[in-house]
Design an enzyme around this catalytic site. Structure first.
Site, PDB file in Angstrom:
ATOM      1  N   SER A 129       3.778   5.146  -4.952  1.00  0.00           N
ATOM      2  CA  SER A 129       4.226   4.984  -3.580  1.00  0.00           C
ATOM      3  C   SER A 129       3.136   5.474  -2.617  1.00  0.00           C
ATOM      4  O   SER A 129       1.963   5.538  -2.988  1.00  0.00           O
ATOM      5  CB  SER A 129       5.538   5.760  -3.393  1.00  0.00           C
ATOM      6  OG  SER A 129       6.033   5.549  -2.100  1.00  0.00           O
TER       7      SER A 129
ATOM      8  N   TYR B  30       2.281  -2.785   4.437  1.00  0.00           N
ATOM      9  CA  TYR B  30       2.129  -1.978   3.231  1.00  0.00           C
ATOM     10  C   TYR B  30       3.232  -0.918   3.128  1.00  0.00           C
ATOM     11  O   TYR B  30       3.890  -0.761   2.092  1.00  0.00           O
ATOM     12  CB  TYR B  30       0.750  -1.317   3.276  1.00  0.00           C
ATOM     13  CG  TYR B  30       0.417  -0.398   2.143  1.00  0.00           C
ATOM     14  CD1 TYR B  30      -0.027  -0.895   0.922  1.00  0.00           C
ATOM     15  CD2 TYR B  30       0.529   0.993   2.283  1.00  0.00           C
ATOM     16  CE1 TYR B  30      -0.352  -0.044  -0.124  1.00  0.00           C
ATOM     17  CE2 TYR B  30       0.208   1.845   1.251  1.00  0.00           C
ATOM     18  CZ  TYR B  30      -0.229   1.329   0.051  1.00  0.00           C
ATOM     19  OH  TYR B  30      -0.549   2.177  -0.971  1.00  0.00           O
TER      20      TYR B  30
ATOM     21  N   LYS C 106       6.245  -0.114   0.253  1.00  0.00           N
ATOM     22  CA  LYS C 106       6.307   1.155  -0.493  1.00  0.00           C
ATOM     23  C   LYS C 106       7.651   1.847  -0.265  1.00  0.00           C
ATOM     24  O   LYS C 106       8.189   2.492  -1.160  1.00  0.00           O
ATOM     25  CB  LYS C 106       5.140   2.063  -0.092  1.00  0.00           C
ATOM     26  CG  LYS C 106       3.778   1.528  -0.534  1.00  0.00           C
ATOM     27  CD  LYS C 106       3.695   1.387  -2.062  1.00  0.00           C
ATOM     28  CE  LYS C 106       2.304   1.001  -2.526  1.00  0.00           C
ATOM     29  NZ  LYS C 106       2.242   0.802  -4.007  1.00  0.00           N
TER      30      LYS C 106
END
Lengths: 247, 343
Positions: free
Chosen positions: A146, A160, A164
């Site tokens: 993560s 992004y 995550k």
């Protein structure tokens, strides 16, 4: 004296994004502990070089270059793990940052966004689906890499970071769903590191003050020694000064 | 904080070279210095109860010491493998040394293999930032090898080897420390009875110590790298500490390990039951929340623990206490004298 408690039994791991950065560091750490490995990354030449180096530690290293977003490649990886006879650890490390410099969401090209979601979210779930029988038989651990961006809301990190954040939820959900199968699932935020991805996130900036990804080794050493079910469902920060087993 | 601030002069003659029993003393007959805002008092350890009030809570470390030093043989010849921390599934942190008096580094590369008793030792990789410490994978039963042939880790200042029993405290219950949690060593049943009689409470945590041989090398103390150590703060102890704090009663840690365990379990408001690994570094830049005092030994110049003492009692009080300890001839190290620092 007899070896009542022998550790000679081999372990096997599958690591994605293994040709450089954090993935390479994890793969090297495992190879030096005599894990058998299935490794993948898109860059065939780089991956081959890493595999050649890791073979010298005595374990089997199956290096399969390819793209984890392709179902056929994922099947190939899990078949390779089957050929090793077990799978104790699946590290979903391969990640896409998206365009560099990172665009604001208002300007984010949607095809790029789809690509980031495919790599960071769909591919890890796809690998878990295929690898589940092996993980189950080995009472294995799934590690989803993560990021601090999962919680940040930082400008430019929306694509992004969103994947995550979703991956963190996937980890927690899988931990609950797979407990009965005795498979553990954790999320790990490795922290800022001096890697190509971090450089892409800060193009043109000097990132030499960030530590090399080897800084996370103490965490991996500890995590891999734990009973996967004892840590399952937790989210760890690899560079933190404490790691707690969930109550 | 600069590294020099952890330095002081201490003659080598003030190192305890043997346990007090070998010097004709009972464990609780070592000396005790008590440092408070009022100054420094000199007494014997068995008088400890006099310096505590009814309701004060003493927190002790229940970790027992392992015979963690194994003779080993590798490509470069004979060496000592001091096992520091069990990470699980055969992976340990360890410090390979030439001998008790001669530290590493040894010429080792990842992939090197050695033999310790009947255990095969695979050198995996050096610890990032602490190159004298290695990850090693042990193929074989490390605990059995320690039970059969290991010795307690010792350094050059001791006159000889002493049996593992000399390295166990009255509170030792859970084996796992590479080095004795030595602050608890002077406690005897009569001291504990006297404490209970006075109304002092006791509670336990577990923190398994690694190796202590790694002094601060960074120029800035806060950048000192610590290796992680397993710890556990049970629910009952968390409750006892929180209750004492809420009632304004003092919490006194027996040993720097206890401070580290309690601070690791601090969530910003209270101590929570916790279990895991900690490499928390307590120094003056990181205030101490959980304890009002610390009972400990005397720590070496440049030892990282000194920064914790500064954080508990203030650098000024600690430095004046250490000057006094040198003048008065107190003894350093695990078999030496004792020091109670109260805020």
């Amino acid at each position: 004296m007899t070896n009542r408690n022998s550790y000679a039994m081999r372990n096997a791991a599958l690591v994605t994004g293994a040709s450089r950065g954090l993935g390479k560091v994890i793969a090297t750490f495992l190879a030096r502990q005599s894990y058998d490995l299935v490794l993948t990354a898109r860059g065939a030449a780089e991956l081959k070089e890493v595999a050649g180096e890791l073979e010298s530690y005595g374990g089997r290293v199956l290096a399969l270059p390819g793209d984890v977003t392709e179902a056929r490649h994922r099947r190939q990886l899990v078949e390779a793990a089957e050929s090793l006879g077990r799978l104790d650890l699946l590290v979903n490390n391969a990640s896409a940052l998206g365009p560099s410099p990172m665009p604001a969401l208002a300007d984010y090209p949607l095809d790029e966004l789809r690509r980031v979601i495919e790599v960071n979210l769909v591919a890890p779930v796809g690998l878990v689906q295929l690898a589940l029988p092996l993980l189950c038989a080995s009472r294995g651990l799934v590690v989803n890499i993560s990021s601090d961006a999962a919680a940040g809301g930082y400008e430019g990190w929306g694509g992004y970071g969103a994947t995550k954040s979703a991956l963190d939820l996937v980890s927690r959900t899988l931990a609950n769903e797979l407990r009965g199968d005795r498979v553990g699932v954790v999320s790990v935020d490795p922290g800022d590191m001096r890697t190509q991805m971090h450089q892409d996130a800060f193009p043109g900036e000097d990132i030499s003050d960030r530590p090399l990804p080897e800084v996370t080794l103490p965490f991996w050493g500890w995590l891999l020694g734990q009973d996967p079910l004892a840590v399952s469902g937790a989210r760890f920060q690899a560079q933190a000064d404490r790691w707690e087993v969930p109550a | 904080m600069k590294r020099e601030e952890l330095f002081f002069e201490r003659p080598d003659s003030l190192q305890a070279t043997a346990p007090p029993e070998a010097r004709g003393l009972a464990r609780d007959e070592v000396r005790l210095m008590v440092s408070t805002a009022a100054g420094h008092e000199h007494t014997l350890f068995r008088d400890l109860p006099r310096f505590l009030d009814p309701g004060d809570l003493l927190v002790v470390n229940r970790s027992a010491t392992l015979a963690a030093s194994l003779r080993a043989k590798g490509p470069a010849g004979a060496f000592l493998l001091n096992l520091a921390t069990d990470l699980g599934r055969g992976l340990w942190l360890a410090e390979p040394r030439w001998s008790e008096s001669r530290p590493g580094p040894l010429p080792l590369a990842p992939g090197a293999v050695a033999q310790a008793i009947d255990v095969r030792v695979h050198f995996v990789t050096p610890y990032p930032g602490l190159p004298r410490l290695w990850f090693v994978r042990l193929d074989g039963d490390a605990r059995a090898a320690m039970a059969c042939c290991g010795r307690p880790i010792r350094y050059a200042y001791l006159d000889r080897n002493y049996a593992l029993a000399a390295y166990q405290t009255l509170f030792a219950a859970v084996p796992g420390s590479a080095e004795m949690p030595s602050a608890g060593r002077p406690f005897t049943p009569r001291v504990v009875d006297a404490l209970r009689g006075r109304g002092v409470e006791l509670a336990g945590v577990v923190l398994h110590t690694g190796v202590s041989s790694l002094e601060v090398e960074a120029d800035v103390v806060e950048e000192h790298v610590l290796s992680p150590e397993p710890f556990c703060v049970p629910a009952g102890t968390a409750r006892a500490v929180n209750a004492a704090r809420e009632a304004g009663r003092r919490v006194v840690a027996v040993g720097t390990t206890v401070v580290r365990a309690l601070e690791s379990a601090w969530d910003g408001e209270r101590v929570r039951p916790s279990e895991g690994m900690t490499r928390i570094y307590v120094h003056p830049g990181r205030p101490v929340h959980t304890v009002d005092g610390l009972l400990t030994g005397f720590h070496d110049p440049l030892a990282s623990h000194l920064a914790m003492l500064y954080a508990v009692a203030g650098a000024g009080r600690v430095r004046s206490a250490y000057a006094e300890a040198v003048r008065e001839g107190y003894l350093w190290h695990e078999f030496g004298d004792s020091h109670l620092l109260l805020r």
